[in-house]
Design an enzyme around this catalytic site. Sequence first.
Site, PDB file in Angstrom:
ATOM      1  N   CYS A   1       6.384  44.620   2.934  1.00 36.97           N
ATOM      2  CA  CYS A   1       5.533  45.256   1.916  1.00 36.97           C
ATOM      3  C   CYS A   1       4.493  46.129   2.610  1.00 36.97           C
ATOM      4  O   CYS A   1       3.749  45.650   3.464  1.00 36.97           O
ATOM      5  CB  CYS A   1       4.825  44.214   1.058  1.00 36.97           C
ATOM      6  SG  CYS A   1       3.643  45.000  -0.065  1.00 36.97           S
TER       7      CYS A   1
ATOM      8  N   THR B   1       9.890  50.710   0.952  1.00 38.78           N
ATOM      9  CA  THR B   1       9.283  52.033   0.825  1.00 38.78           C
ATOM     10  C   THR B   1       8.646  52.480   2.153  1.00 38.78           C
ATOM     11  O   THR B   1       8.330  51.652   3.011  1.00 38.78           O
ATOM     12  CB  THR B   1       8.199  51.998  -0.258  1.00 38.78           C
ATOM     13  OG1 THR B   1       7.333  50.890  -0.001  1.00 38.78           O
ATOM     14  CG2 THR B   1       8.824  51.832  -1.639  1.00 38.78           C
TER      15      THR B   1
ATOM     16  N   GLY C   1      12.098  56.623  -4.273  1.00 38.52           N
ATOM     17  CA  GLY C   1      12.755  57.705  -5.015  1.00 38.52           C
ATOM     18  C   GLY C   1      13.651  58.542  -4.123  1.00 38.52           C
ATOM     19  O   GLY C   1      13.785  58.280  -2.916  1.00 38.52           O
TER      20      GLY C   1
ATOM     21  N   GLY D   1      17.053  52.726  -1.975  1.00 42.94           N
ATOM     22  CA  GLY D   1      16.173  53.838  -1.606  1.00 42.94           C
ATOM     23  C   GLY D   1      16.629  55.098  -2.304  1.00 42.94           C
ATOM     24  O   GLY D   1      17.495  55.808  -1.815  1.00 42.94           O
TER      25      GLY D   1
ATOM     26  N   THR E   1      13.528  52.839  -8.403  1.00 52.07           N
ATOM     27  CA  THR E   1      12.707  53.865  -9.044  1.00 52.07           C
ATOM     28  C   THR E   1      13.421  54.547 -10.212  1.00 52.07           C
ATOM     29  O   THR E   1      12.774  54.890 -11.217  1.00 52.07           O
ATOM     30  CB  THR E   1      12.279  54.899  -7.970  1.00 52.07           C
ATOM     31  OG1 THR E   1      11.625  54.189  -6.915  1.00 52.07           O
ATOM     32  CG2 THR E   1      11.335  55.941  -8.529  1.00 52.07           C
TER      33      THR E   1
HETATM   34  O1  RRO Z   1       3.781  45.064  -4.407  1.00 46.89           O
HETATM   35  C1  RRO Z   1       3.849  46.118  -3.770  1.00 46.89           C
HETATM   36  O2  RRO Z   1       2.904  46.907  -3.707  1.00 46.89           O
HETATM   37  C2  RRO Z   1       5.060  46.507  -3.025  1.00 46.89           C
HETATM   38  C3  RRO Z   1       5.892  45.626  -2.348  1.00 46.89           C
HETATM   39 BR1  RRO Z   1       5.657  43.789  -2.425  1.00 46.89          BR
HETATM   40  C4  RRO Z   1       6.954  46.122  -1.560  1.00 46.89           C
HETATM   41  O3  RRO Z   1       7.708  45.388  -0.891  1.00 46.89           O
HETATM   42  N1  RRO Z   1       7.133  47.459  -1.516  1.00 46.89           N
HETATM   43  C5  RRO Z   1       6.357  48.306  -2.201  1.00 46.89           C
HETATM   44  O4  RRO Z   1       6.570  49.534  -2.140  1.00 46.89           O
HETATM   45  N2  RRO Z   1       5.314  47.826  -2.953  1.00 46.89           N
END
Ligand code: RRO
Length: 318
Positions: free
Chosen positions: A131, A196, A220, A247, A270
């Site tokens: 994350c 991401t 996206g 992705g 997305t």
């Molecule tokens: O919760 C988030 O902000 C989040 C997570 Br856990 C993740 O693995 N990937 C992301 O883009 N956001």
Amino acid sequence: MTLDFSTTLGPAWFPAPIFTASGCASSGKELAQFFPLKSIGAIVTKSIMVKARPGRPTPRMAETPSGMLNSIGLQGPGIDSFIANDIPWLVEQGARIIVSIAGETVDEYATLARRLRSVPGISALEVNISCPNVENRGMVFACDPVSSRAVIDGVRRTLGGDLPIIAKLSPDVTDIVSIAREVVDAGADGVALINTLLGMVINTETMRPHLGGKTGGLSGPAIRPVAVRAIYQVHQALPKIPILGMGGVRNGRDAFEMILAGASGVSVGTATFGNPKAAIEIQSELKALVSAKGFTSLKSAVGFAHREIDSESAKESM
Ligand code: RRO
């Protein structure tokens, strides 16, 4: 010719290869009004932590060219509520479930694994070590091979052989293959590629970062080639390790591209925000494409892009 559209991620079997992407459909409740959740491979739930968490300050979203940034920051109800409410509801729907877990420490991941190991109805754990929306980069375990290994090792020891582990990796590393090797060595059955990419938008009116959390995760279509590259590299290095690809997948063709690169399943994230039926529509499109290319099973298309050109003719005999 009938097509065997089923797939496996380690010991876990799924009747179809399209999944939701963690974080983009919560636990599936909103999606259920658009299609039966059991009709896709599995629902991958939003990463859950031990305790309830409010997430990062707003704004939490920003539009970008061909993508979006999110800065949710692991908002969620905590594991007790999740086990009491979300899992039974998904089981009632007949959906297969991959539970995504996230922690701030190795011990937290192990605690989550302990709580989940005997809960019926779970096909696998997606261990989210990537994350981007955490307080400091040191908490992005997937950016460091030693930390990545420690988390997966802790979860594997806690689970014993009970549940398959899919480790979710970050593209924000120099060598994703070396991280994949570490997690597989530590007991992961497969890898989820990719989370991401860390990004940022500055509002030129206020002249300050747009997101409350300042930085966010880019998703996206803008990131699809990065995902395809990561899948291709990891499949080349570890051809026996199943990959859940994701992705920027918007249609069956995009999903097929990931299958050809080496993914055994593909998550749709997305795209669901613009079209809540995206996952089920992409699944139909993918099925038609795989058949049209002459494959008799989804599995025989996995990693096909790695084959020498002259093996094209051998496809019929698979
Ligand atoms: O919760 C988030 O902000 C989040 C997570 Br856990 C993740 O693995 N990937 C992301 O883009 N956001």
